[in-house]
Design an enzyme around this catalytic site. Structure first.
Site, PDB file in Angstrom:
ATOM      1  N   LYS A 236       1.512   1.639  -8.804  1.00  0.00           N
ATOM      2  CA  LYS A 236       2.581   1.843  -9.784  1.00  0.00           C
ATOM      3  C   LYS A 236       3.087   3.290  -9.740  1.00  0.00           C
ATOM      4  O   LYS A 236       2.327   4.233  -9.515  1.00  0.00           O
ATOM      5  CB  LYS A 236       2.093   1.499 -11.191  1.00  0.00           C
ATOM      6  CG  LYS A 236       1.816  -0.004 -11.409  1.00  0.00           C
ATOM      7  CD  LYS A 236       3.088  -0.838 -11.402  1.00  0.00           C
ATOM      8  CE  LYS A 236       2.856  -2.335 -11.445  1.00  0.00           C
ATOM      9  NZ  LYS A 236       2.458  -2.842 -12.745  1.00  0.00           N
ATOM     10  N   ARG A 270      -5.674  -6.369 -11.707  1.00  0.00           N
ATOM     11  CA  ARG A 270      -4.702  -6.969 -10.790  1.00  0.00           C
ATOM     12  C   ARG A 270      -4.356  -5.918  -9.727  1.00  0.00           C
ATOM     13  O   ARG A 270      -3.789  -4.869 -10.043  1.00  0.00           O
ATOM     14  CB  ARG A 270      -3.455  -7.408 -11.544  1.00  0.00           C
ATOM     15  CG  ARG A 270      -2.406  -8.094 -10.677  1.00  0.00           C
ATOM     16  CD  ARG A 270      -1.178  -8.480 -11.509  1.00  0.00           C
ATOM     17  NE  ARG A 270      -0.177  -9.151 -10.688  1.00  0.00           N
ATOM     18  CZ  ARG A 270       0.768  -8.544  -9.984  1.00  0.00           C
ATOM     19  NH1 ARG A 270       0.836  -7.210  -9.980  1.00  0.00           N
ATOM     20  NH2 ARG A 270       1.637  -9.239  -9.266  1.00  0.00           N
TER      21      ARG A 270
END
Length: 288
Positions: A236, A270
């Site tokens: 991210k 995840r």
């Protein structure tokens, strides 16, 4: 009071179980969810696995490295990604779900979609849980469909429309905001008959770097101790952009953050890099 660190007890020691298509899955030990993007345009692995053969090969690799769940995504939700209809998602999925189920019957499969119709298709193909980044906001039929299938539902915090999902909002208190959203949405899901809910704070979706780091530090105060938490921070931008690095060059930093959220009670990670995350889980378990 929804989220006051002085009044909420940390959820580190909570144990949970979820019913995945009749299979009771215990979450007392953290699980790794491996990402399998069937997309040409995902931000770090687009085009690698969007054909059936490489998708199956990557599924096998993720499982061998320690993934307990495969999260299959037919549509990228990165900024400026191509928008697909449900029909296009279903076409892109093809036989991948049923073939993974045939080759690896013990694998749990999560379907990453915000369309109820794609969920129905996936349910018939054998998926075990729903991963809806929209919190039911982009398809009004999603919550009813989740209730009909009785699959575990992953509820993510996100802005209220597809067009604004990545608009950065500076919240007065991000933890309070996320908990308020979770409270409203979980009540709605429970009223509709969804029994198993997993909470995802929505890293990478419409939040400032500062707010996302605040969430990392306050993971233990999310979720009301009622529901397991899924954390998705793999590759991210709030991690790699401040460091001036690429998404593929932040594994060390990501694993440190994974350890931090595990210590605060996160139950599912995840990730793209399963082997590295699995080692972090092993280190966490050795420390307990």
């Amino acid at each position: 009071m929804l989220s006051n660190p002085q009044t909420l007890k940390p959820s580190n020691y909570q144990t949970y179980s979820i019913n995945c298509n009749g299979r009771l899955v215990q979450l007392d030990t953290p699980k790794i969810m491996g990402i399998l993007n069937l997309t040409p345009d995902s931000f770090s692995d687009g085009g690698k696995f969007n054909d059936e053969k490489p998708a199956l090969e990557h599924a096998e690799k993720l499982l061998k490295e320690g993934a307990g769940i495969l999260d299959i995504g037919p549509q990228s939700t990165r900024p400026n990604a191509e928008f697909l209809t449900s029909e296009e998602e279903i076409k892109r999925i093809g036989n991948v779900i049923s073939k993974i189920k045939k080759e690896f019957p013990e694998a749990l499969i999560s379907l990453d979609t915000f369309y109820a119709e794609t969920v129905r298709f996936g349910f018939n193909e054998g998926i075990d849980m729903i991963n809806d980044i929209s919190g039911g906001q982009y398809d009004e039929k999603m919550f009813d469909t989740a209730a009909e299938t009785q699959l575990p539902y992953i509820l993510m915090h996100v802005n209220s429309s597809y067009e604004t999902m990545h608009d950065k909002i500076k919240f007065e208190d991000i933890t309070l905001e996320v908990n308020r959203y979770f409270s409203e949405k979980t009540n709605e899901l429970l009223q509709k008959g969804v029994k198993d809910i997993i909470l995802d704070p929505g890293f990478g979706f419409g939040k400032t770097v500062e707010d996302q780091m605040k969430m990392i530090n306050e993971v233990e105060y999310l979720g009301f101790e009622k529901f397991p938490l899924l954390i998705g921070i793999s590759r991210k931008s709030f991690i790699y952009k401040p460091l001036g690095k690429s998404p593929l060059d932040i594994n060390e930093e990501t694993q440190k953050l994974h350890m931090k959220v595990l210590e605060q009670g996160a139950k599912i990670l995840r990730v793209h890099d399963v082997a590295e995350a699995q080692e972090t889980v092993h280190q966490f378990l050795r420390k307990k």
